[in-house]
Design a protein around this motif. Sequence first.
Motif, PDB file in Angstrom:
ATOM      1  N   GLY A   1     -13.354 -35.873  37.280  1.00 55.06           N
ATOM      2  CA  GLY A   1     -13.626 -37.309  37.266  1.00 55.06           C
ATOM      3  C   GLY A   1     -15.090 -37.674  37.185  1.00 55.06           C
ATOM      4  N   ILE A   2     -15.923 -36.713  36.761  1.00 56.43           N
ATOM      5  CA  ILE A   2     -17.367 -36.970  36.679  1.00 56.43           C
ATOM      6  C   ILE A   2     -17.658 -38.098  35.697  1.00 56.43           C
ATOM      7  N   ASP A   3     -16.860 -38.192  34.630  1.00 48.92           N
ATOM      8  CA  ASP A   3     -17.124 -39.215  33.612  1.00 48.92           C
ATOM      9  C   ASP A   3     -16.931 -40.631  34.139  1.00 48.92           C
ATOM     10  N   ALA A   4     -16.293 -40.765  35.315  1.00 51.14           N
ATOM     11  CA  ALA A   4     -16.093 -42.103  35.899  1.00 51.14           C
ATOM     12  C   ALA A   4     -17.418 -42.758  36.286  1.00 51.14           C
ATOM     13  N   ILE A   5     -18.504 -41.971  36.379  1.00 51.87           N
ATOM     14  CA  ILE A   5     -19.811 -42.529  36.735  1.00 51.87           C
ATOM     15  C   ILE A   5     -20.258 -43.564  35.696  1.00 51.87           C
ATOM     16  N   LEU A   6     -19.859 -43.365  34.438  1.00 48.64           N
ATOM     17  CA  LEU A   6     -20.236 -44.303  33.380  1.00 48.64           C
ATOM     18  C   LEU A   6     -19.635 -45.678  33.639  1.00 48.64           C
ATOM     19  N   GLU A   7     -18.376 -45.697  34.058  1.00 47.27           N
ATOM     20  CA  GLU A   7     -17.720 -46.965  34.362  1.00 47.27           C
ATOM     21  C   GLU A   7     -18.347 -47.625  35.586  1.00 47.27           C
ATOM     22  N   GLN A   8     -18.716 -46.789  36.580  1.00 54.53           N
ATOM     23  CA  GLN A   8     -19.382 -47.324  37.775  1.00 54.53           C
ATOM     24  C   GLN A   8     -20.720 -47.966  37.402  1.00 54.53           C
ATOM     25  N   MET A   9     -21.486 -47.276  36.545  1.00 57.11           N
ATOM     26  CA  MET A   9     -22.782 -47.801  36.118  1.00 57.11           C
ATOM     27  C   MET A   9     -22.605 -49.087  35.316  1.00 57.11           C
ATOM     28  N   ARG A  10     -21.563 -49.118  34.480  1.00 54.93           N
ATOM     29  CA  ARG A  10     -21.308 -50.313  33.675  1.00 54.93           C
ATOM     30  C   ARG A  10     -21.000 -51.512  34.569  1.00 54.93           C
ATOM     31  N   ARG A  11     -20.144 -51.288  35.587  1.00 52.20           N
ATOM     32  CA  ARG A  11     -19.768 -52.379  36.490  1.00 52.20           C
ATOM     33  C   ARG A  11     -20.985 -52.897  37.257  1.00 52.20           C
ATOM     34  N   LYS A  12     -21.836 -51.972  37.709  1.00 50.39           N
ATOM     35  CA  LYS A  12     -23.026 -52.355  38.461  1.00 50.39           C
ATOM     36  C   LYS A  12     -23.991 -53.147  37.573  1.00 50.39           C
ATOM     37  N   ALA A  13     -24.182 -52.665  36.341  1.00 52.61           N
ATOM     38  CA  ALA A  13     -25.088 -53.344  35.404  1.00 52.61           C
ATOM     39  C   ALA A  13     -24.567 -54.729  35.056  1.00 52.61           C
ATOM     40  N   MET A  14     -23.255 -54.857  34.904  1.00 57.78           N
ATOM     41  CA  MET A  14     -22.657 -56.160  34.584  1.00 57.78           C
ATOM     42  C   MET A  14     -22.877 -57.152  35.724  1.00 57.78           C
ATOM     43  N   LYS A  15     -22.815 -56.648  36.959  1.00 54.06           N
ATOM     44  CA  LYS A  15     -23.031 -57.519  38.127  1.00 54.06           C
ATOM     45  C   LYS A  15     -24.490 -57.967  38.203  1.00 54.06           C
ATOM     46  N   GLN A  16     -25.407 -57.021  38.004  1.00 53.90           N
ATOM     47  CA  GLN A  16     -26.836 -57.316  38.153  1.00 53.90           C
ATOM     48  C   GLN A  16     -27.385 -58.134  36.993  1.00 53.90           C
ATOM     49  N   GLY A  17     -26.870 -57.898  35.798  1.00 48.96           N
ATOM     50  CA  GLY A  17     -27.433 -58.525  34.611  1.00 48.96           C
ATOM     51  C   GLY A  17     -28.679 -57.779  34.143  1.00 48.96           C
ATOM     52  N   PHE A  18     -29.273 -58.262  33.091  1.00 50.65           N
ATOM     53  CA  PHE A  18     -30.422 -57.589  32.483  1.00 50.65           C
ATOM     54  C   PHE A  18     -31.583 -58.561  32.332  1.00 50.65           C
ATOM     55  N   GLU A  19     -32.786 -58.000  32.189  1.00 49.20           N
ATOM     56  CA  GLU A  19     -33.984 -58.814  31.965  1.00 49.20           C
ATOM     57  C   GLU A  19     -34.687 -58.318  30.711  1.00 49.20           C
ATOM     58  N   LEU A  20     -35.184 -59.234  29.918  1.00 45.85           N
ATOM     59  CA  LEU A  20     -35.968 -58.873  28.742  1.00 45.85           C
ATOM     60  C   LEU A  20     -37.091 -59.897  28.584  1.00 45.85           C
ATOM     61  N   ASN A  21     -38.323 -59.385  28.510  1.00 48.45           N
ATOM     62  CA  ASN A  21     -39.502 -60.254  28.376  1.00 48.45           C
ATOM     63  C   ASN A  21     -40.189 -59.953  27.042  1.00 48.45           C
ATOM     64  N   ILE A  22     -40.157 -60.924  26.142  1.00 48.52           N
ATOM     65  CA  ILE A  22     -40.738 -60.749  24.806  1.00 48.52           C
ATOM     66  C   ILE A  22     -41.921 -61.694  24.627  1.00 48.52           C
ATOM     67  N   MET A  23     -43.040 -61.133  24.165  1.00 39.85           N
ATOM     68  CA  MET A  23     -44.228 -61.939  23.858  1.00 39.85           C
ATOM     69  C   MET A  23     -44.335 -62.085  22.345  1.00 39.85           C
ATOM     70  N   VAL A  24     -44.659 -63.298  21.890  1.00 42.48           N
ATOM     71  CA  VAL A  24     -44.887 -63.515  20.450  1.00 42.48           C
ATOM     72  C   VAL A  24     -46.345 -63.915  20.246  1.00 42.48           C
ATOM     73  N   VAL A  25     -47.017 -63.218  19.319  1.00 44.78           N
ATOM     74  CA  VAL A  25     -48.449 -63.454  19.082  1.00 44.78           C
ATOM     75  C   VAL A  25     -48.687 -63.624  17.584  1.00 44.78           C
ATOM     76  N   GLY A  26     -49.456 -64.635  17.256  1.00 49.15           N
ATOM     77  CA  GLY A  26     -49.807 -64.896  15.858  1.00 49.15           C
ATOM     78  C   GLY A  26     -50.343 -66.310  15.746  1.00 49.15           C
ATOM     79  N   GLN A  27     -51.086 -66.560  14.691  1.00 46.15           N
ATOM     80  CA  GLN A  27     -51.660 -67.896  14.536  1.00 46.15           C
ATOM     81  C   GLN A  27     -50.553 -68.924  14.309  1.00 46.15           C
ATOM     82  N   SER A  28     -50.863 -70.183  14.528  1.00 44.77           N
ATOM     83  CA  SER A  28     -49.847 -71.224  14.398  1.00 44.77           C
ATOM     84  C   SER A  28     -49.403 -71.372  12.947  1.00 44.77           C
TER      85      SER A  28
END
Length: 347
Positions: A39-66
């Motif tokens: 049942g080692i492969d069950a860790i993937l499902e555990q990680m998926r459930r935890k990630a779904m609960k926590q959500g994700f963060e992404l910070n993108i910077m945009v640079v360039g003249q107007s």
Amino acid sequence: VSNSSSSTSHVDVFQYYTLPCISLLYKAGGPVVDFSYVGIDAILEQMRRKAMKQGFELNIMVVGQSGLGKSTLMNTLFKSKVSRKSVLATAQEKIPKTIEIKSISHDIEEKGVRMKLTVIDTPGFGDQINNENCWQPIMKFINDQYEAYLQEEININRKKRIPDSRVHCCIYFIPPTGHCLRPLDVEFMRRLSKVVNIVPVIAKADTLTLEERDFFKKKIREELRANGIDVYPQKEFDEDAEDRMINEKIREMIPFAVVGSDQEYQVNGRRLLGRKTKWGTIEVENIAHCEFAYLRDLLIRTHMQNIKDITSSIHYEMYRVRRLNENNTVVTHANGIPEHHLAAHEM
């Protein structure tokens, strides 16, 4: 198995994870139970459930003249009004006299996956008569986010989950001149590529013919190599042969020639994002028209986690080591005596 209550609970937990796999075995090959399954492969499902609960963060910077379509491209990438201008639109936004760093955050959800997206804009960059050192406020902002994370990290009673405001990716917009990079472009990417993942794009690429576009892309790649600028995905961070093969294809396409649009049009019975001209409609997501789809796949569908990992394990780690070394040097020389000598004297 013992009849004690604790042993029974272990069996129940084991059955909970193995039952789905056992049922699959029943469907595939009749009533045969695989007793070798752990049942080692069950860790993937555990990680998926935890990630779904926590959500994700992404910070993108945009640079360039107007005027290069930064806000439009961000709206196109996430198919919603995520850019600063879309949310805080004013009747007539004046070009600031100095570079301002402005960020806006959104909570986005798709198919049950939640993500906090922060878009960091840099109005005023490259818009002045004298653009000397205009990269400095941006460099300071990126380092300030590393510093804020470091201070949270070294707290004795630190938070269970440290808020992550570190810039994961910087999309750098190159004007579609068709000739070569400007000194400003070279200087910015040369300095900033050492502290953040830079993804260069040719803005408003529909103003170039296909031949001009290919020549411009080749010229930019040559200049990046000549100036030792390592943009994302960096060759030195390829993890294995498979990574190297995938990333080489991406490196051959950089910079991405993109067109952004949040306008929908009907073309041959299909609704699509595009830009309408008197010659026809430029389809944003059609790879025959522009390379927006490749940029979207890189940032969101294939490399988002890798971009975040490199930010954390490479760029932030380099900053952290430098700062901690600076602190140690200050402590060491506070009384003109190395710290370990002071400790030995006190003993």
